[in-house]
Design a protein around this motif. Structure first.
Motif, PDB file in Angstrom:
ATOM      1  N   THR A  15      67.013   3.540  -0.688  1.00 39.21           N
ATOM      2  CA  THR A  15      67.500   4.485  -0.422  1.00 39.21           C
ATOM      3  C   THR A  15      66.634   4.946   1.059  1.00 39.21           C
ATOM      4  O   THR A  15      65.147   5.195   0.619  1.00 39.21           O
ATOM      5  CB  THR A  15      68.137   5.613  -0.340  1.00 39.21           C
ATOM      6  OG1 THR A  15      67.038   6.719  -0.864  1.00 39.21           O
ATOM      7  CG2 THR A  15      69.127   5.673  -1.086  1.00 39.21           C
ATOM      8  N   LYS A  16      67.215   4.076   2.427  1.00 38.98           N
ATOM      9  CA  LYS A  16      65.811   4.247   3.373  1.00 38.98           C
ATOM     10  C   LYS A  16      66.493   5.706   4.105  1.00 38.98           C
ATOM     11  O   LYS A  16      67.770   6.167   4.141  1.00 38.98           O
ATOM     12  CB  LYS A  16      66.222   2.720   4.525  1.00 38.98           C
ATOM     13  CG  LYS A  16      65.773   2.076   4.011  1.00 38.98           C
ATOM     14  CD  LYS A  16      66.704   0.730   4.824  1.00 38.98           C
ATOM     15  CE  LYS A  16      66.527  -0.428   4.050  1.00 38.98           C
ATOM     16  NZ  LYS A  16      67.284  -1.313   5.511  1.00 38.98           N
ATOM     17  N   GLY A  51      70.013   2.487   3.990  1.00 36.90           N
ATOM     18  CA  GLY A  51      70.687   3.726   4.645  1.00 36.90           C
ATOM     19  C   GLY A  51      71.591   4.085   5.335  1.00 36.90           C
ATOM     20  O   GLY A  51      71.743   5.105   5.285  1.00 36.90           O
TER      21      GLY A  51
END
Length: 168
Positions: free
Chosen positions: A147-148, A127
């Motif tokens: 992706t966070k 992230g």
């Protein structure tokens, strides 16, 4: 018929639903609608190592991958992941970039130096794409990035794509 009115003294609402009683023949039970057989997940039977220091994210990966039939091994940091990689074989390695002890970048670099055949099995979860050093590290790598915050279907799609690219 549906009636609506105030409840008795408690300030709430009251709903009353009146349904007619059917007389005559009983309805035949319906056969269940045919359902398509669920597709076999390309992750079924795969051995997947997940290195992640956030317990909720680790649990998400564990649940999703196990539900898809993968054999999941969990590591709470890069050091624990490295120990597993030294003694076991994995089809995929998912690693967070920011972890204590040994982060995902250093883990990848150690693998590059000592077990380079495993590099194509790495998927990074982060992230932290706002940091220039993260972008610089990832920009030239062929590895996929999750992706966070993570979305379950994205996780499945990306990991299935990695498995397919490696020849099933």
């Amino acid at each position: 018929r549906l009636e609506y009115g105030p409840a008795s003294g408690d300030g709430g609402a009251r709903f009353t639903l009146w349904l007619p009683i059917l007389k005559g023949e009983k309805a035949e039970p319906r056969a269940p609608l045919p359902t398509a057989e669920p597709e076999e997940s390309p992750l079924r039977g795969r051995r997947i190592l997940v290195a992640e220091d956030e317990p909720l994210v680790l649990e998400l990966f564990n649940r999703v991958l196990s539900d898809d039939g993968a054999e999941v091994t969990l590591a709470h940091d890069g050091e624990e992941a490295w120990e597993r990689l030294e003694s076991e074989e994995f089809d995929l390695v998912i690693t967070d970039l920011r972890m204590p002890n040994l982060d995902g970048q250093r883990l990848y670099e150690r693998v590059a130096a000592e077990r380079p055949e495993l590099l194509c099995r790495f998927v990074f979860a982060t992230g932290d794409l706002a940091r220039p050093e993260t972008v610089e590290f990832l920009q030239d790598l062929p590895n996929r990035i999750l992706t966070k915050p993570l979305e379950v279907e994205t996780v499945r799609r990306v990991l299935e794509g990695v498995v397919a690219a490696r020849g099933g």
